[in-house]
Design a protein around this motif. Structure first.
Motif, mmCIF file in Angstrom:
data_model
loop_
_atom_site.group_PDB
_atom_site.id
_atom_site.type_symbol
_atom_site.label_atom_id
_atom_site.label_comp_id
_atom_site.label_asym_id
_atom_site.label_seq_id
_atom_site.Cartn_x
_atom_site.Cartn_y
_atom_site.Cartn_z
ATOM 1 N N UNK A 55 -40.345 -40.955 1.254
ATOM 2 C CA UNK A 55 -39.265 -41.006 0.259
ATOM 3 C C UNK A 55 -38.856 -42.416 -0.143
ATOM 4 N N UNK A 56 -39.200 -43.412 0.664
ATOM 5 C CA UNK A 56 -38.731 -44.762 0.406
ATOM 6 C C UNK A 56 -37.321 -45.014 0.895
ATOM 7 N N UNK A 57 -36.690 -43.985 1.473
ATOM 8 C CA UNK A 57 -35.309 -44.114 1.946
ATOM 9 C C UNK A 57 -35.277 -44.667 3.366
ATOM 10 N N UNK A 58 -34.607 -45.788 3.566
ATOM 11 C CA UNK A 58 -34.474 -46.374 4.894
ATOM 12 C C UNK A 58 -33.483 -45.561 5.735
ATOM 13 N N UNK A 59 -33.763 -45.482 7.037
ATOM 14 C CA UNK A 59 -32.911 -44.765 7.973
ATOM 15 C C UNK A 59 -32.612 -45.683 9.148
ATOM 16 N N UNK A 60 -31.341 -45.929 9.422
ATOM 17 C CA UNK A 60 -30.927 -46.769 10.549
ATOM 18 C C UNK A 60 -30.486 -45.857 11.692
ATOM 19 N N UNK A 61 -31.182 -45.954 12.827
ATOM 20 C CA UNK A 61 -30.948 -45.063 13.960
ATOM 21 C C UNK A 61 -30.180 -45.784 15.063
ATOM 22 N N UNK A 62 -29.155 -45.128 15.596
ATOM 23 C CA UNK A 62 -28.407 -45.609 16.744
ATOM 24 C C UNK A 62 -28.422 -44.506 17.790
ATOM 25 N N UNK A 63 -28.908 -44.810 19.009
ATOM 26 C CA UNK A 63 -29.033 -43.795 20.056
ATOM 27 C C UNK A 63 -28.061 -44.069 21.194
ATOM 28 N N UNK A 64 -27.665 -42.997 21.874
ATOM 29 C CA UNK A 64 -26.797 -43.131 23.030
ATOM 30 C C UNK A 64 -26.361 -41.771 23.526
ATOM 31 N N UNK A 65 -25.530 -41.761 24.549
ATOM 32 C CA UNK A 65 -24.955 -40.511 25.041
ATOM 33 C C UNK A 65 -24.025 -39.951 23.969
ATOM 34 N N UNK A 66 -24.130 -38.649 23.713
ATOM 35 C CA UNK A 66 -23.420 -38.065 22.577
ATOM 36 C C UNK A 66 -21.907 -38.256 22.650
ATOM 37 N N UNK A 67 -21.334 -38.118 23.836
ATOM 38 C CA UNK A 67 -19.897 -38.296 23.971
ATOM 39 C C UNK A 67 -19.464 -39.723 23.682
ATOM 40 N N UNK A 68 -20.266 -40.676 24.122
ATOM 41 C CA UNK A 68 -19.947 -42.076 23.848
ATOM 42 C C UNK A 68 -20.097 -42.381 22.364
ATOM 43 N N UNK A 69 -21.114 -41.793 21.718
ATOM 44 C CA UNK A 69 -21.284 -41.994 20.280
ATOM 45 C C UNK A 69 -20.111 -41.404 19.507
ATOM 46 N N UNK A 70 -19.659 -40.219 19.923
ATOM 47 C CA UNK A 70 -18.498 -39.632 19.255
ATOM 48 C C UNK A 70 -17.296 -40.560 19.345
#
Length: 272
Positions: A55-70
């Motif tokens: 698609x040409x669309x850039x995606x920026x990914x951030x990973x971590x424990x779901x509760x901490x991300x929330x």
């Protein structure tokens, strides 16, 4: 007349082609900001790379424990898509306002990852976990759904063997997924590294994590939970209200065949 017909056909074809191109959504110059559970790292990295190529669309990914991300999202970090290892954390964002209600986009199961010094089968796993000499590793409840799922297992164990919950609750070692948990060294998977370091004899984690750890450290063993202890994980996908169209399109793509093929190839289950 023949030349006129050919010309008319060419013009019609060009018009159709132009219409198709104008209908295709243009990629946003800004990347789609995706916050995702750590257990999705390999799958979403592969999916995002393929999506960008198509698609040409850039995606920026951030990973971590779901509760901490929330918690980070609640503090104002600019996530647009939240792929959690449960439905509770994205539902809490939705309940507070500003996020759509989550949908399940994939599933997982809890497994036991054991050292080569532990001889456990599904039938003997509970006795192994209760053995005073066996160190049981988990993730951190509330911060990481994997830890919450481990405590669900402990409650199920109590119905099989009264008193098991108290024993397992007291002995479980919360080795990852917390705000102060040490990260794995560069190039190492968290669970393979922790088991390789001898931090636990049995680690309760997602089956996908256990299989990946065994690939990294082949002497480790993966033990399925027996039916009476089995715990499943529904992964919830939330989108921020008012998020750019590019973010909505990427979130939708995670339930489509191309992404599902990647997820299921790594051991995740269909959303149903």
């Amino acid at each position: 007349m023949r030349r006129l017909l050919l010309a008319a056909t060419a013009v019609a074809a060009l018009a159709a082609c132009s219409s198709m191109h104008s209908a295709a959504p243009a990629a946003s110059a800004e990347p789609v900001r995706v916050y995702a559970a750590g257990s999705l790292r390999e799958a979403l990295t592969n999916i995002a790379q393929d999506y960008e190529a198509r698609t040409g669309q850039k995606v920026a990914l951030t990973f971590g424990a779901s509760g901490l991300l929330r918690g980070r999202i609640e503090q104002g970090e600019p996530a647009q898509v939240f792929a959690s290892a449960d439905t509770d954390h994205p539902q809490r964002l939705a309940a507070a306002g500003g996020w759509q209600a989550p949908v399940v986009f994939t599933r997982n199961q809890l497994c036991a990852l054991t050292s080569d010094r532990v001889n456990a089968t599904p039938d003997s796993l509970l006795a192994t976990l209760l053995d005073p000499q066996v160190r049981v590793g988990t993730s951190t409840p509330k911060a990481d759904p994997s830890g919450d799922y481990a405590w669900q297992l402990f409650r199920r164990a109590d119905s099989v063997r009264p008193g098991a919950f108290a024993t397992l609750d007291a002995k479980a070692l919360k080795l990852t997924g917390g705000p102060d948990s040490p990260p794995a060294p560069a190039g190492r998977g968290t669970y393979a590294w922790l088991m390789d370091e001898g931090r636990a004899d049995v680690f309760l984690t997602y089956c996908t994590n256990a299989v990946a750890a065994q690939k990294e450290v082949p002497r480790l063993k993966v033990v399925q939970l027996p039916d009476n202890l089995r715990v499943g994980a529904d992964y919830g996908l939330g989108v921020r209200q008012g998020a750019p169209a590019a973010a909505v399109r990427f979130a939708q793509s995670l339930r489509e065949p191309a992404a599902q093929k990647v997820l299921q190839g790594l051991g995740f289950g269909a959303p149903g």
